[in-house]
Write an enzyme that holds these catalytic residues in place. Structure first.
Site, PDB file in Angstrom:
ATOM      1  N   HIS A   1     -63.512  -0.176  48.802  1.00 12.63           N
ATOM      2  CA  HIS A   1     -63.475  -0.820  47.876  1.00 12.63           C
ATOM      3  C   HIS A   1     -64.717  -1.347  46.917  1.00 12.63           C
ATOM      4  CE1 HIS A   1     -62.057  -5.284  46.872  1.00 12.63           C
ATOM      5  NE2 HIS A   1     -63.476  -5.387  46.564  1.00 12.63           N
ATOM      6  N   GLU A   2     -65.774  -1.367  47.668  1.00  8.00           N
ATOM      7  CA  GLU A   2     -66.984  -1.582  46.775  1.00  8.00           C
ATOM      8  C   GLU A   2     -67.246  -0.319  45.907  1.00  8.00           C
ATOM      9  OE1 GLU A   2     -68.379  -4.243  46.613  1.00  8.00           O
ATOM     10  OE2 GLU A   2     -67.117  -5.336  48.311  1.00  8.00           O
TER      11      GLU A   2
ATOM     12  N   HIS B   1     -65.688  -0.437  42.690  1.00  9.63           N
ATOM     13  CA  HIS B   1     -66.411  -1.346  41.569  1.00  9.63           C
ATOM     14  C   HIS B   1     -67.337  -0.365  40.914  1.00  9.63           C
ATOM     15  CE1 HIS B   1     -64.381  -4.831  42.803  1.00  9.63           C
ATOM     16  NE2 HIS B   1     -65.173  -5.028  43.962  1.00  9.63           N
TER      17      HIS B   1
ATOM     18  N   GLU C   1     -60.628  -7.490  41.863  1.00 13.52           N
ATOM     19  CA  GLU C   1     -60.708  -7.511  43.218  1.00 13.52           C
ATOM     20  C   GLU C   1     -59.467  -6.903  43.556  1.00 13.52           C
ATOM     21  OE1 GLU C   1     -63.124  -7.839  45.271  1.00 13.52           O
ATOM     22  OE2 GLU C   1     -64.519  -8.647  43.579  1.00 13.52           O
TER      23      GLU C   1
END
Length: 307
Positions: free
Chosen positions: A140-141, A144, A216
């Site tokens: 997930h990070e 980004h 998100e």
């Protein structure tokens, strides 16, 4: 930067629109300050210096505020191993890896681009999650970083921060300044600066949160498309959100300033009223989106991230 994270055109479009609107807002803000303070050089120099500092040193500022430190593979072999595997799967440069010695279970990515990115996890997160769950959070990070939205949210946050600081400065200057500062002309200028700054802060606040909530969901989707494990990411989300709700509110206050960067927001109990202004979608919304992805993928095991 080419990588195997699935492109998200809606995210890109939203980032472009947000940055364009914030750019217009920033120009109007600087122009208003020049008119009110009657000092072009002072306003432009300060604004440029602060924007430059935010862009170039955002990673150091975030790490310092969250008590994070860069760690080597010898210090954290498991953490580096997970990041190495994900970066190899995503075909992207490996960011620097940091650990924050905090019980708050969370993670964030920061940095102006992929070559200067940092992924940081807290000791509280590593202690609570299984390796697969940690992998989902880090995917997930990393998304980004790959989608460049971490740089956009860093720059976008700048205007709101500066406007908020000006409101505070103007308020305390009026409140505690000497009598000579309280003549009518000075008071009028201070009130005007506060009004403009408050308006700019409110608009930037709403724009950033609208973008943040979408990014998100986009990062959750990108992480799942890379790992092909939506149920694992859902498990990590449920664990982290539940544990954050049990952490004393006073322990969350420092972290809340960085909510836009976190995997899940550092919010204590009783914050449901603030959902409209949250940096993140609700847990229920994220779990619902992950359930839809799970149905799409059928929890298939094939090799993730490959075309």
């Amino acid at each position: 930067m080419r990588n195997r994270f699935e492109p998200d055109r809606q995210l890109t479009a939203r980032m472009v629109v947000t940055m364009f609107l914030l750019g217009l807002l920033y120009v109007a803000f600087v122009a208003a300050l020049i008119v009110l303070l009657k000092s072009v050089v002072l306003v432009v120099v300060i604004a440029a210096a602060l924007l430059g500092a935010q862009y170039w040193y955002s990673d150091r500022i975030a790490l310092y505020a969250m008590r994070g430190r860069l760690v080597t593979a010898e210090e954290q072999p498991q953490l580096h191993g997970v990041v190495d595997r994900l970066c190899a799967s995503a075909d992207m440069p490996k960011p620097r890896v940091a650990v924050s010695d905090m019980d708050l279970p969370n993670a964030f990515a920061t940095g102006r681009n992929a070559d200067h990115a940092v992924v940081c996890v807290t000791t509280g997160l590593m202690r609570r999650l299984e390796t697969e769950e940690l992998e989902g959070v880090l995917a997930h990070e990393l998304s980004h970083v790959a989608h460049r939205d971490v740089a956009v949210i860093t720059i976008a946050s700048f205007l709101g921060v500066i406007a908020g600081l000006i409101v505070r400065f103007a308020f305390y200057s009026q409140l505690f300044g000497g009598r000579g500062q309280r003549d009518q002309n000075t008071a009028a200028v201070f009130l005007a600066v506060m009004a403009v700054s408050a308006l700019v802060y409110a608009v930037s606040f709403l724009l950033i949160r609208t973008l943040s909530r979408y990014r998100e969901l986009a990062a959750d989707r990108a992480a799942v498309m890379l790992t092909a494990k939506p149920s694992v990411l859902a498990s990590a989300l449920t664990k982290v959100s539940g544990d954050i709700a049990r952490i004393p509110t006073q322990d969350l206050r420092t972290a809340q300033a960085f909510n836009a960067f976190f995997f899940t927001p550092a919010l204590g109990p009783g914050t449901a009223v603030a959902n409209l202004f949250s940096t993140h979608p609700t847990l229920e919304r994220r779990l619902e989106a992950l359930a839809e992805l799970s149905a799409e993928l059928g929890e298939a095991g094939g090799e993730p991230g490959r075309d």
